[in-house]
Design a protein around this motif. Structure first.
Motif, PDB file in Angstrom:
ATOM      1  N   ALA A   1       0.857  -1.182   0.000  1.00  0.00           N
ATOM      2  CA  ALA A   1       0.000   0.000   0.000  1.00  0.00           C
ATOM      3  C   ALA A   1       0.894   1.233   0.000  1.00  0.00           C
ATOM      4  N   PHE A   2       0.677   2.112  -0.955  1.00  0.00           N
ATOM      5  CA  PHE A   2       1.412   3.364  -1.036  1.00  0.00           C
ATOM      6  C   PHE A   2       0.510   4.464  -0.494  1.00  0.00           C
ATOM      7  N   ILE A   3       1.042   5.293   0.381  1.00  0.00           N
ATOM      8  CA  ILE A   3       0.252   6.376   0.958  1.00  0.00           C
ATOM      9  C   ILE A   3       1.024   7.680   0.835  1.00  0.00           C
ATOM     10  N   ASN A   4       0.331   8.728   0.411  1.00  0.00           N
ATOM     11  CA  ASN A   4       0.963  10.035   0.243  1.00  0.00           C
ATOM     12  C   ASN A   4       1.349  10.623   1.596  1.00  0.00           C
ATOM     13  N   ILE A   5       2.559  11.150   1.654  1.00  0.00           N
ATOM     14  CA  ILE A   5       3.078  11.731   2.887  1.00  0.00           C
ATOM     15  C   ILE A   5       3.576  13.139   2.578  1.00  0.00           C
ATOM     16  N   ASP A   6       3.047  14.107   3.317  1.00  0.00           N
ATOM     17  CA  ASP A   6       3.552  15.466   3.141  1.00  0.00           C
ATOM     18  C   ASP A   6       4.589  15.771   4.223  1.00  0.00           C
ATOM     19  N   SER A   7       5.153  16.954   4.174  1.00  0.00           N
ATOM     20  CA  SER A   7       6.238  17.294   5.093  1.00  0.00           C
ATOM     21  C   SER A   7       5.764  17.379   6.537  1.00  0.00           C
ATOM     22  N   ASP A   8       4.503  17.697   6.778  1.00  0.00           N
ATOM     23  CA  ASP A   8       4.002  17.750   8.150  1.00  0.00           C
ATOM     24  C   ASP A   8       3.851  16.354   8.740  1.00  0.00           C
ATOM     25  N   LEU A   9       3.256  15.439   7.979  1.00  0.00           N
ATOM     26  CA  LEU A   9       2.982  14.095   8.493  1.00  0.00           C
ATOM     27  C   LEU A   9       4.266  13.314   8.758  1.00  0.00           C
TER      28      LEU A   9
ATOM     29  N   PRO B   1       1.948  -0.086   9.386  1.00  0.00           N
ATOM     30  CA  PRO B   1       2.848  -1.251   9.302  1.00  0.00           C
ATOM     31  C   PRO B   1       3.911  -1.056   8.220  1.00  0.00           C
ATOM     32  N   LYS B   2       5.156  -0.973   8.633  1.00  0.00           N
ATOM     33  CA  LYS B   2       6.248  -0.667   7.699  1.00  0.00           C
ATOM     34  C   LYS B   2       6.503  -1.778   6.696  1.00  0.00           C
ATOM     35  N   ASP B   3       6.045  -2.991   6.992  1.00  0.00           N
ATOM     36  CA  ASP B   3       6.243  -4.091   6.049  1.00  0.00           C
ATOM     37  C   ASP B   3       5.187  -4.101   4.943  1.00  0.00           C
ATOM     38  N   ARG B   4       4.106  -3.339   5.108  1.00  0.00           N
ATOM     39  CA  ARG B   4       3.019  -3.344   4.121  1.00  0.00           C
ATOM     40  C   ARG B   4       2.818  -1.999   3.419  1.00  0.00           C
ATOM     41  N   PHE B   5       3.362  -0.924   4.000  1.00  0.00           N
ATOM     42  CA  PHE B   5       3.172   0.414   3.449  1.00  0.00           C
ATOM     43  C   PHE B   5       4.467   0.962   2.875  1.00  0.00           C
ATOM     44  N   VAL B   6       4.334   1.727   1.806  1.00  0.00           N
ATOM     45  CA  VAL B   6       5.425   2.532   1.266  1.00  0.00           C
ATOM     46  C   VAL B   6       4.990   3.983   1.451  1.00  0.00           C
ATOM     47  N   LEU B   7       5.844   4.774   2.045  1.00  0.00           N
ATOM     48  CA  LEU B   7       5.558   6.187   2.274  1.00  0.00           C
ATOM     49  C   LEU B   7       5.939   6.956   1.017  1.00  0.00           C
ATOM     50  N   GLU B   8       4.934   7.492   0.370  1.00  0.00           N
ATOM     51  CA  GLU B   8       5.137   8.158  -0.914  1.00  0.00           C
ATOM     52  C   GLU B   8       5.308   9.656  -0.701  1.00  0.00           C
TER      53      GLU B   8
ATOM     54  N   ILE C   1      18.033  12.748  -0.690  1.00  0.00           N
ATOM     55  CA  ILE C   1      17.306  11.575  -0.197  1.00  0.00           C
ATOM     56  C   ILE C   1      17.380  10.381  -1.151  1.00  0.00           C
ATOM     57  N   PHE C   2      18.008  10.543  -2.298  1.00  0.00           N
ATOM     58  CA  PHE C   2      18.071   9.430  -3.256  1.00  0.00           C
ATOM     59  C   PHE C   2      18.586   8.127  -2.633  1.00  0.00           C
ATOM     60  N   PRO C   3      19.600   8.163  -1.761  1.00  0.00           N
ATOM     61  CA  PRO C   3      20.083   6.892  -1.183  1.00  0.00           C
ATOM     62  C   PRO C   3      19.056   6.187  -0.286  1.00  0.00           C
ATOM     63  N   TYR C   4      18.009   6.885   0.119  1.00  0.00           N
ATOM     64  CA  TYR C   4      17.032   6.327   1.062  1.00  0.00           C
ATOM     65  C   TYR C   4      15.721   5.921   0.392  1.00  0.00           C
ATOM     66  N   LEU C   5      15.654   6.065  -0.921  1.00  0.00           N
ATOM     67  CA  LEU C   5      14.427   5.755  -1.650  1.00  0.00           C
ATOM     68  C   LEU C   5      14.365   4.283  -2.028  1.00  0.00           C
ATOM     69  N   TYR C   6      13.169   3.738  -1.959  1.00  0.00           N
ATOM     70  CA  TYR C   6      12.884   2.354  -2.316  1.00  0.00           C
ATOM     71  C   TYR C   6      12.442   2.265  -3.776  1.00  0.00           C
ATOM     72  N   ILE C   7      11.684   3.279  -4.212  1.00  0.00           N
ATOM     73  CA  ILE C   7      11.138   3.257  -5.567  1.00  0.00           C
ATOM     74  C   ILE C   7      10.948   4.690  -6.076  1.00  0.00           C
ATOM     75  N   LEU C   8      11.132   4.863  -7.363  1.00  0.00           N
ATOM     76  CA  LEU C   8      10.819   6.113  -8.030  1.00  0.00           C
ATOM     77  C   LEU C   8       9.587   5.872  -8.896  1.00  0.00           C
ATOM     78  N   LYS C   9       8.586   6.717  -8.752  1.00  0.00           N
ATOM     79  CA  LYS C   9       7.368   6.556  -9.543  1.00  0.00           C
ATOM     80  C   LYS C   9       7.398   7.490 -10.741  1.00  0.00           C
ATOM     81  N   LEU C  10       7.237   6.896 -11.911  1.00  0.00           N
ATOM     82  CA  LEU C  10       7.214   7.636 -13.162  1.00  0.00           C
ATOM     83  C   LEU C  10       5.856   7.459 -13.804  1.00  0.00           C
ATOM     84  N   ASP C  11       5.326   8.514 -14.369  1.00  0.00           N
ATOM     85  CA  ASP C  11       4.087   8.402 -15.119  1.00  0.00           C
ATOM     86  C   ASP C  11       4.431   8.062 -16.560  1.00  0.00           C
ATOM     87  N   ALA C  12       3.745   7.043 -17.077  1.00  0.00           N
ATOM     88  CA  ALA C  12       4.019   6.618 -18.458  1.00  0.00           C
ATOM     89  C   ALA C  12       3.012   7.208 -19.408  1.00  0.00           C
TER      90      ALA C  12
END
Length: 147
Positions: free
Chosen positions: A68-76, A86-93, A136-147
């Motif tokens: 599950a990907f969930i949008n995260i802003d700078s406040d959250l 749950p860190k094993d099921r969510f990706v912080l986008e 933050i590039f070294p800490y990223l799991y995935i980059l999302k690109l729109d096709a």
């Protein structure tokens, strides 16, 4: 009083068109009965998505075995509320509108050490985008690109 819970689910696919996960998005029903994605506070919207998914609907019902990907802003991201997903099921986008400050960089490092995964949304090759997100590039799991 309407106690209905609404969440939009958008598939995230690999370059082979296989479902990798689902982005979970805030939705509500407005007074006129129309579905809306409009909200005034991104932190509240993302929190509602997480709470509704985990407590009212069930993560397995929403995304099955996928992430599950969930949008995260700078406040959250700077609050401890993020620790409840749950860190094993969510990706912080991380939204493309975030400015990477020293505090933000340190928080991302801390959460990464705790096992959280990060995605960067709407990746652009513009110089401004790259300069902002390069730390933050070294800490990223995935980059999302729109096709």
């Amino acid at each position: 009083m309407d106690n209905s819970v609404y969440i939009a689910r958008q598939p995230i696919v690999t370059d082979e068109k296989k479902i990798y996960g689902y982005e979970l998005l805030f939705r509500s029903i407005e007074n006129d009965g129309l579905e809306s994605a409009q909200f005034g506070d991104g932190t509240i919207a993302s929190t509602r998505v997480a709470v509704n998914t985990l407590n009212h609907i069930g993560l397995d019902k929403v995304v099955g075995d996928e992430l599950a990907f969930i949008n995260i802003d700078s406040d959250l991201i700077l609050t401890d509320a993020i620790l409840s997903v749950p860190k094993d099921r969510f990706v912080l986008e991380l939204l493309e509108t975030i400015s990477i400050t020293e505090a933000m960089l340190e928080r991302i490092k801390e959460l990464k050490k705790l096992g959280f995964k990060f995605a960067l949304d709407d990746v652009s090759c513009s110089e401004e985008f790259l300069n902002n997100f390069r730390p933050i590039f070294p800490y990223l799991y995935i980059l999302k690109l729109d096709a």
